[in-house]
Design a protein around this motif. Structure first.
Motif, PDB file in Angstrom:
ATOM      1  N   ARG A   1      61.993  24.677   6.753  1.00 41.28           N
ATOM      2  CA  ARG A   1      62.289  25.190   8.088  1.00 41.28           C
ATOM      3  C   ARG A   1      61.576  26.524   8.300  1.00 41.28           C
ATOM      4  N   ASP A   2      61.070  26.723   9.503  1.00 47.06           N
ATOM      5  CA  ASP A   2      60.511  28.006   9.935  1.00 47.06           C
ATOM      6  C   ASP A   2      61.424  28.528  11.034  1.00 47.06           C
ATOM      7  N   ASN A   3      62.309  29.429  10.676  1.00 43.28           N
ATOM      8  CA  ASN A   3      63.292  29.918  11.640  1.00 43.28           C
ATOM      9  C   ASN A   3      62.642  30.651  12.819  1.00 43.28           C
ATOM     10  N   ALA A   4      61.558  31.333  12.564  1.00 37.37           N
ATOM     11  CA  ALA A   4      60.893  32.088  13.628  1.00 37.37           C
ATOM     12  C   ALA A   4      60.303  31.164  14.685  1.00 37.37           C
ATOM     13  N   LYS A   5      59.942  29.950  14.274  1.00 43.68           N
ATOM     14  CA  LYS A   5      59.323  28.997  15.201  1.00 43.68           C
ATOM     15  C   LYS A   5      60.283  27.899  15.627  1.00 43.68           C
ATOM     16  N   ASN A   6      61.548  27.972  15.193  1.00 45.51           N
ATOM     17  CA  ASN A   6      62.539  26.931  15.514  1.00 45.51           C
ATOM     18  C   ASN A   6      62.007  25.548  15.151  1.00 45.51           C
ATOM     19  N   THR A   7      61.395  25.470  14.002  1.00 44.67           N
ATOM     20  CA  THR A   7      60.737  24.248  13.562  1.00 44.67           C
ATOM     21  C   THR A   7      61.279  23.798  12.214  1.00 44.67           C
ATOM     22  N   VAL A   8      61.409  22.477  12.083  1.00 41.03           N
ATOM     23  CA  VAL A   8      61.795  21.878  10.813  1.00 41.03           C
ATOM     24  C   VAL A   8      60.762  20.821  10.450  1.00 41.03           C
ATOM     25  N   LEU A   9      60.430  20.755   9.164  1.00 50.22           N
ATOM     26  CA  LEU A   9      59.467  19.783   8.669  1.00 50.22           C
ATOM     27  C   LEU A   9      60.147  18.838   7.692  1.00 50.22           C
ATOM     28  N   LEU A  10      59.624  17.634   7.616  1.00 48.59           N
ATOM     29  CA  LEU A  10      60.078  16.686   6.609  1.00 48.59           C
ATOM     30  C   LEU A  10      58.833  16.110   5.939  1.00 48.59           C
ATOM     31  N   GLN A  11      58.593  16.526   4.711  1.00 47.43           N
ATOM     32  CA  GLN A  11      57.494  15.985   3.922  1.00 47.43           C
ATOM     33  C   GLN A  11      58.008  14.757   3.181  1.00 47.43           C
ATOM     34  N   MET A  12      57.375  13.617   3.441  1.00 48.76           N
ATOM     35  CA  MET A  12      57.826  12.358   2.846  1.00 48.76           C
ATOM     36  C   MET A  12      56.724  11.824   1.936  1.00 48.76           C
ATOM     37  N   ASN A  13      57.023  11.704   0.665  1.00 49.12           N
ATOM     38  CA  ASN A  13      56.081  11.196  -0.327  1.00 49.12           C
ATOM     39  C   ASN A  13      56.594   9.893  -0.922  1.00 49.12           C
TER      40      ASN A  13
ATOM     41  N   LEU B   1      56.590  14.927   8.958  1.00 47.45           N
ATOM     42  CA  LEU B   1      57.162  14.984  10.295  1.00 47.45           C
ATOM     43  C   LEU B   1      57.453  16.439  10.658  1.00 47.45           C
ATOM     44  N   SER B   2      57.284  16.737  11.926  1.00 40.69           N
ATOM     45  CA  SER B   2      57.562  18.075  12.435  1.00 40.69           C
ATOM     46  C   SER B   2      58.468  17.974  13.650  1.00 40.69           C
ATOM     47  N   CYS B   3      59.324  18.962  13.811  1.00 38.48           N
ATOM     48  CA  CYS B   3      60.236  18.990  14.957  1.00 38.48           C
ATOM     49  C   CYS B   3      60.411  20.430  15.402  1.00 38.48           C
ATOM     50  N   THR B   4      60.301  20.645  16.722  1.00 33.58           N
ATOM     51  CA  THR B   4      60.456  21.982  17.270  1.00 33.58           C
ATOM     52  C   THR B   4      61.462  21.968  18.401  1.00 33.58           C
ATOM     53  N   ALA B   5      62.347  22.931  18.390  1.00 29.27           N
ATOM     54  CA  ALA B   5      63.293  23.134  19.491  1.00 29.27           C
ATOM     55  C   ALA B   5      62.769  24.255  20.370  1.00 29.27           C
ATOM     56  N   ARG B   6      62.789  24.010  21.669  1.00 27.31           N
ATOM     57  CA  ARG B   6      62.257  24.995  22.624  1.00 27.31           C
ATOM     58  C   ARG B   6      63.261  25.221  23.736  1.00 27.31           C
ATOM     59  N   GLY B   7      63.199  26.424  24.309  1.00 21.67           N
ATOM     60  CA  GLY B   7      64.038  26.743  25.448  1.00 21.67           C
ATOM     61  C   GLY B   7      64.871  27.977  25.197  1.00 21.67           C
TER      62      GLY B   7
ATOM     63  N   VAL C   1      64.070  19.198  22.320  1.00 22.19           N
ATOM     64  CA  VAL C   1      63.739  18.986  20.917  1.00 22.19           C
ATOM     65  C   VAL C   1      62.726  17.857  20.868  1.00 22.19           C
ATOM     66  N   ALA C   2      61.656  18.046  20.117  1.00 22.39           N
ATOM     67  CA  ALA C   2      60.611  17.021  20.076  1.00 22.39           C
ATOM     68  C   ALA C   2      60.054  16.887  18.672  1.00 22.39           C
ATOM     69  N   GLU C   3      59.894  15.623  18.260  1.00 20.16           N
ATOM     70  CA  GLU C   3      59.330  15.316  16.947  1.00 20.16           C
ATOM     71  C   GLU C   3      57.861  14.918  17.076  1.00 20.16           C
ATOM     72  N   SER C   4      57.146  15.041  15.981  1.00 21.77           N
ATOM     73  CA  SER C   4      55.777  14.546  15.896  1.00 21.77           C
ATOM     74  C   SER C   4      55.474  14.204  14.446  1.00 21.77           C
ATOM     75  N   GLY C   5      54.399  13.424  14.251  1.00 18.16           N
ATOM     76  CA  GLY C   5      53.938  13.167  12.895  1.00 18.16           C
ATOM     77  C   GLY C   5      54.200  11.779  12.366  1.00 18.16           C
ATOM     78  N   GLY C   6      54.873  10.944  13.138  1.00 19.66           N
ATOM     79  CA  GLY C   6      55.099   9.582  12.664  1.00 19.66           C
ATOM     80  C   GLY C   6      53.814   8.779  12.677  1.00 19.66           C
ATOM     81  N   GLY C   7      53.911   7.559  12.139  1.00 17.83           N
ATOM     82  CA  GLY C   7      52.741   6.704  12.125  1.00 17.83           C
ATOM     83  C   GLY C   7      52.881   5.575  11.143  1.00 17.83           C
TER      84      GLY C   7
END
Length: 121
Positions: free
Chosen positions: A71-83, A20-26, A4-10
């Motif tokens: 969430r995009d179930n097909a891509k095993n991805t979850v997003l967090l939009q923070m405003n 933020l984006s997170c994808t589970a792989r395997g 599981v890996a996150e991206s998009g911080g800063g």
């Protein structure tokens, strides 16, 4: 093996936005719940938002009205939009996937390493 890996911080100014984006792989049979947690220095890790396969969402009071989980179930991805980010949102944000690797697997939590979000005043 599952990762599981996150991206998009800063770094962002108060009032700004980040996604933020997170994808589970395997080897994954199904992902039941995907969550975002955060941990600020000296504080316990806390749940920010959660989404189940069917799309039902849960938010911490601090996130309601400002954050959106999707969430995009097909891509095993979850997003967090923070405003409307605030300095109090500064923390390491972690993604958690509660998933099953085969049909009869009771399920387990898989965590990402975290991504830093810093909101300046």
């Amino acid at each position: 093996q599952v990762t599981v890996a996150e991206s998009g911080g800063g770094l962002v100014q108060a009032g700004g936005s980040l996604r933020l984006s997170c994808t589970a792989r395997g080897s994954i049979f199904a992902i039941d719940t995907m969550d975002w947690y955060r941990q600020a220095p000296g504080r316990q890790r806390e749940l920010v938002a959660s989404i189940i396969t069917g799309g039902r969402t849960t938010y911490a009071d601090s996130a309601k009205g400002r954050f959106t989980i999707s969430r995009d179930n097909a891509k095993n991805t979850v997003l967090l939009q923070m405003n409307s980010l605030k300095p109090d949102d500064t923390a390491v944000y972690y993604c958690n996937a509660n998933l099953r690797r085969w049909l009869m697997d009771p399920g387990a939590d898989y965590w990402g390493p975290g991504t830093q979000v810093t909101v300046s005043s």
